[in-house]
Design an enzyme around this catalytic site. Structure first.
Site, PDB file in Angstrom:
ATOM      1  N   MET A   1       1.354   3.652   2.252  1.00 14.06           N
ATOM      2  CA  MET A   1       2.166   3.831   3.447  1.00 14.06           C
ATOM      3  C   MET A   1       3.146   2.687   3.634  1.00 14.06           C
ATOM      4  O   MET A   1       4.279   2.883   4.075  1.00 14.06           O
ATOM      5  CB  MET A   1       1.272   3.963   4.676  1.00 14.06           C
ATOM      6  CG  MET A   1       0.579   5.308   4.786  1.00 14.06           C
ATOM      7  SD  MET A   1       1.746   6.673   4.936  1.00 14.06           S
ATOM      8  CE  MET A   1       2.506   6.281   6.508  1.00 14.06           C
TER       9      MET A   1
ATOM     10  N   ALA B   1      -0.350   3.891  17.101  1.00  9.54           N
ATOM     11  CA  ALA B   1      -0.424   5.337  16.923  1.00  9.54           C
ATOM     12  C   ALA B   1      -1.418   5.684  15.829  1.00  9.54           C
ATOM     13  O   ALA B   1      -1.347   5.130  14.726  1.00  9.54           O
ATOM     14  CB  ALA B   1       0.950   5.911  16.590  1.00  9.54           C
TER      15      ALA B   1
ATOM     16  N   GLY C   1       0.830  -1.194   0.000  1.00 16.37           N
ATOM     17  CA  GLY C   1       0.000   0.000   0.000  1.00 16.37           C
ATOM     18  C   GLY C   1       0.867   1.248   0.000  1.00 16.37           C
ATOM     19  O   GLY C   1       2.094   1.179   0.067  1.00 16.37           O
TER      20      GLY C   1
ATOM     21  N   HIS D   1      -9.389  14.221   5.109  1.00 21.10           N
ATOM     22  CA  HIS D   1      -8.520  13.203   4.527  1.00 21.10           C
ATOM     23  C   HIS D   1      -8.889  12.950   3.064  1.00 21.10           C
ATOM     24  O   HIS D   1      -9.963  13.345   2.605  1.00 21.10           O
ATOM     25  CB  HIS D   1      -8.615  11.892   5.317  1.00 21.10           C
ATOM     26  CG  HIS D   1      -7.848  11.915   6.604  1.00 21.10           C
ATOM     27  ND1 HIS D   1      -8.321  12.534   7.735  1.00 21.10           N
ATOM     28  CD2 HIS D   1      -6.637  11.393   6.937  1.00 21.10           C
ATOM     29  CE1 HIS D   1      -7.438  12.397   8.712  1.00 21.10           C
ATOM     30  NE2 HIS D   1      -6.412  11.713   8.252  1.00 21.10           N
TER      31      HIS D   1
ATOM     32  N   THR E   1      -6.743   9.793  14.388  1.00 18.83           N
ATOM     33  CA  THR E   1      -6.166  11.004  14.963  1.00 18.83           C
ATOM     34  C   THR E   1      -7.240  11.857  15.624  1.00 18.83           C
ATOM     35  O   THR E   1      -7.060  12.371  16.738  1.00 18.83           O
ATOM     36  CB  THR E   1      -5.451  11.833  13.882  1.00 18.83           C
ATOM     37  OG1 THR E   1      -4.455  11.019  13.260  1.00 18.83           O
ATOM     38  CG2 THR E   1      -4.801  13.066  14.469  1.00 18.83           C
TER      39      THR E   1
ATOM     40  N   LYS F   1      -9.691   7.138   2.121  1.00 18.79           N
ATOM     41  CA  LYS F   1      -9.535   6.699   3.507  1.00 18.79           C
ATOM     42  C   LYS F   1     -10.774   5.937   3.934  1.00 18.79           C
ATOM     43  O   LYS F   1     -11.909   6.450   3.826  1.00 18.79           O
ATOM     44  CB  LYS F   1      -9.285   7.880   4.442  1.00 18.79           C
ATOM     45  CG  LYS F   1      -9.042   7.458   5.888  1.00 18.79           C
ATOM     46  CD  LYS F   1      -8.569   8.615   6.743  1.00 18.79           C
ATOM     47  CE  LYS F   1      -8.412   8.216   8.211  1.00 18.79           C
ATOM     48  NZ  LYS F   1      -7.461   7.093   8.399  1.00 18.79           N
TER      49      LYS F   1
END
Length: 257
Positions: A13, A119, A11, A149, A160, A153
């Protein structure tokens, strides 16, 4: 040498995580994982021949120190649980887990004295924004969050935004006051202990967020903007080195910076 597995490696990321590991002098990419792929040839993905490609937990039989996860919300809980049970320190950037799930994972990792981090955002600007919002929450009784975003997404609101709302709630120790509103179209957004969250999904954004505090005669806006996902890798690298020295799992990069 820190031996790393990257989950969700193909992907957007995941590819940046693979690049970061390969460019780090003290890290080695030993394996990648994605349950939906069928081709297990590393050359297909431009990986070195000595990198193992897995699509099944049962086949993962390799020594590794770190499990980086940038997969999808529906897979991240089982991925993280597997890593912890194998004694691999999780560094999880995939959002979408419930508080019950993260709580279960923390208990499991802590029982094994295993360092790790979950995170919602590895961007340093986003983490600092959350910390600043937590400070401001003590002085402003009301706040709302707007997160923006890219259109692809999957989850909403973002991890967050939820974490920001959680930090605001924890700073106050009580729910935010609610205002009665005639809202037939449900325009007031989501709700976390009274903090309203508004999620935008549009082309042109990567990841932006602002927290707006309101008081008598004044407002305070704390905002951050991410224009390139490459920025997240600074936080990922920081997290990897921190969890290698830790014996428990933390929720949020703000816990270690």
């Amino acid at each position: 040498m820190i031996r790393v597995i990257v989950s969700g490696f193909n992907g957007s990321m995941g590819q940046k995580a693979v690049k970061m590991v390969n460019q780090s002098e003290d890290m080695q990419l030993v394996a990648v994982f994605n349950a939906v792929i069928t081709d297990l040839d590393p050359q297909t993905y431009g990986l070195a021949d000595n990198v193992n490609v897995y699509n099944d937990f049962a086949d993962v039989d390799i020594d590794a120190d770190i499990w980086i996860d940038f997969s999808i919300p529906s897979a991240v809980f089982e991925n993280t649980k597997f890593a912890i049970e194998k004694g691999i320190r999780p560094v999880i950037g995939t959002s979408g887990m419930s508080e019950a799930q993260t709580g279960e994972l923390k208990r499991l990792a802590d029982s094994k004295n295993l360092g790790g981090i979950i995170a919602s955002n590895f961007g340093l600007s986003a983490v600092l924004m959350m910390k600043f919002a937590q400070v401001a929450a003590k002085y402003f009784a009301e706040a709302e969050i707007v997160e923006k975003h890219h259109e692809d997404k999957i989850d909403a609101p973002s991890g967050t935004a939820l974490n920001t709302a959680r930090l605001i709630y924890e700073a106050r120790g009580h729910d935010q006051k609610q205002h009665n509103s005639n809202d037939p179209l449900n325009t007031r957004g989501g709700d976390y202990h009274g903090v309203k969250i508004h999620a935008l999904r549009l082309p042109g954004f990567v990841a932006d967020e602002e927290v707006i505090f309101g008081g008598t005669g004044e407002t305070l806006t704390i905002s951050q903007s991410t224009t390139d996902r490459e920025s997240f890798m600074t936080g990922v690298k920081l997290a990897i080195h921190e969890v290698m020295e830790s014996n428990h799992l933390v929720i949020g990069l703000e816990q270690i910076i």
